[in-house]
Design an enzyme around this catalytic site. Sequence first.
Site, PDB file in Angstrom:
ATOM      1  N   PHE A 173       0.483  -1.227   0.127  1.00  0.00           N
ATOM      2  CA  PHE A 173       0.272   0.188   0.193  1.00  0.00           C
ATOM      3  C   PHE A 173       0.860   1.631   0.450  1.00  0.00           C
ATOM      4  O   PHE A 173       1.660   1.380   0.607  1.00  0.00           O
ATOM      5  CB  PHE A 173      -0.733   0.147   1.114  1.00  0.00           C
ATOM      6  CG  PHE A 173      -1.824  -1.476   1.319  1.00  0.00           C
ATOM      7  CD1 PHE A 173      -3.063  -0.929   0.181  1.00  0.00           C
ATOM      8  CD2 PHE A 173      -1.879  -2.371   1.543  1.00  0.00           C
ATOM      9  CE1 PHE A 173      -4.369  -2.040   0.704  1.00  0.00           C
ATOM     10  CE2 PHE A 173      -2.452  -3.552   1.700  1.00  0.00           C
ATOM     11  CZ  PHE A 173      -3.895  -2.799   1.051  1.00  0.00           C
ATOM     12  N   LYS A 174       0.846   2.363  -0.884  1.00  0.00           N
ATOM     13  CA  LYS A 174       1.381   3.417  -1.049  1.00  0.00           C
ATOM     14  C   LYS A 174       0.665   4.243  -0.543  1.00  0.00           C
ATOM     15  O   LYS A 174      -0.067   4.927  -1.468  1.00  0.00           O
ATOM     16  CB  LYS A 174       1.935   3.100  -2.625  1.00  0.00           C
ATOM     17  CG  LYS A 174       2.886   4.652  -2.707  1.00  0.00           C
ATOM     18  CD  LYS A 174       2.941   5.156  -4.312  1.00  0.00           C
ATOM     19  CE  LYS A 174       3.833   6.856  -4.102  1.00  0.00           C
ATOM     20  NZ  LYS A 174       4.274   6.640  -6.097  1.00  0.00           N
ATOM     21  N   ILE A 175       0.327   4.764   0.476  1.00  0.00           N
ATOM     22  CA  ILE A 175       0.157   6.025   0.958  1.00  0.00           C
ATOM     23  C   ILE A 175       0.636   7.509   0.655  1.00  0.00           C
ATOM     24  O   ILE A 175       1.194   7.868   1.673  1.00  0.00           O
ATOM     25  CB  ILE A 175      -0.360   5.663   2.005  1.00  0.00           C
ATOM     26  CG1 ILE A 175      -1.209   4.543   3.030  1.00  0.00           C
ATOM     27  CG2 ILE A 175      -1.167   6.398   2.719  1.00  0.00           C
ATOM     28  CD1 ILE A 175      -2.210   4.069   2.190  1.00  0.00           C
TER      29      ILE A 175
END
Length: 312
Positions: A173-175
Site C-alpha cells: 500500500f502506497k499511501i
Amino acid sequence: MAQDHRAQSTPYTGIFPIVPTPFHEDGSLDLEGQKRVLDCMIDQGVDGLCILANYSEQFLLSDAERETLQTLCMEHVAGRVPVIATCSHFSTQVAVARCKRAQEQGAAMVMMMPPYHGALLKAGDQGVFEHFAALSEAIDIPIMIQDAPLSGTNLSVPLLARIAKELANVSYFKIEMPGTAGKLRALIEAAGEHIDGPFDGEEGITLMADLDAGATGTMTSGLACEQIRPIVMDFLAGDRAKAEAQYNRMLPLINFENRQCGLRACKTVMQAGGVIKSDAVRHPLEPLPAPTRDALLTMAKDLDLIAMRWGK
C-alpha cells in the site's frame, strides 16, 4: 486461481523510485535516453524501480507507447533490480489485461490506483473491492494500491484493511494522502499481518513521520535516491537519529521538488547531469520557469547528486 505470492517471497523494502520518461524536444520518446535513465537510477543503489507511474507522465502516453516502454524497461533492467509496473485503468477489463502483460514480461509487482476517470466517475467501495479482486485473481505477483489525491477516491482504512485481509495478492500500500502517517498507522493496526509493504510517496516529504508510523519503504522520484535510501535503511536498522539527520539534510530539496517542481525536477537534473539530452515534458505540461530551474540545479549541485554528474 491466483497463488498467494507471500508464501514465496521476502517483502520488498527500501526505495522504489518512479522512472521518468524522457522525450526528445519534439515530444517523441527518447528510447536510448530511457535506457540511460534506468542505468543511472540503478547506479544510485535503488532497491527496485517503478515504471509508467504518474511521475512517468503515464497520462500523456498512448497505449502503444506504454507497450514500447514497458518492453524496453523490462528487457534493459534484465533482472538487476525488481520492477513495479503501474497498470492503472478505469476499466477492470483493461487493468486485468495490463497486469497480465506486466507479469508475462517479468514485473515483480504491479501498482494500481483505484478506478476513476476525471473528477466524478469513480467506483464505490464495493466496486473498488471487486476491481482489485479481479486483479488479484488474474495474476500471481503482488499488487500495490496507490492511495493518492489524484484519484479523488476515498479509500477508507476499513476498505483497505478488508482488501488486505481478503485478497492475498494485494499486500502493498502506497499511501500519499494528507495525514499519511496517521493513515499508515491505522491501516497497520487494522491489518498489519496481511500487509507486506506499507510505503509512502510524495517524494518522501513526510518520510520520517511515515517511518515512525510503520512504513518500510518509499517511492520517490529518481532525483536523489542514493541520498534518500539511507534514511529508510538506517531507520529500519534501528538508528533513528542518523536517519533523522539525513532527512533534515535532504528536506529542503525534497520540499522544493514537491512544492515547486513536481515531475519536472528529476528530468531537469538528469539533463544537467548528462543522463538525457532533453528535459522536455509533454504538452499541456510546461517546462520549469528559469528561476525555479536555476534554484533546483544549485541545490542538486550542492548535494552532489549522482544524477547531476552521472553522464559527465
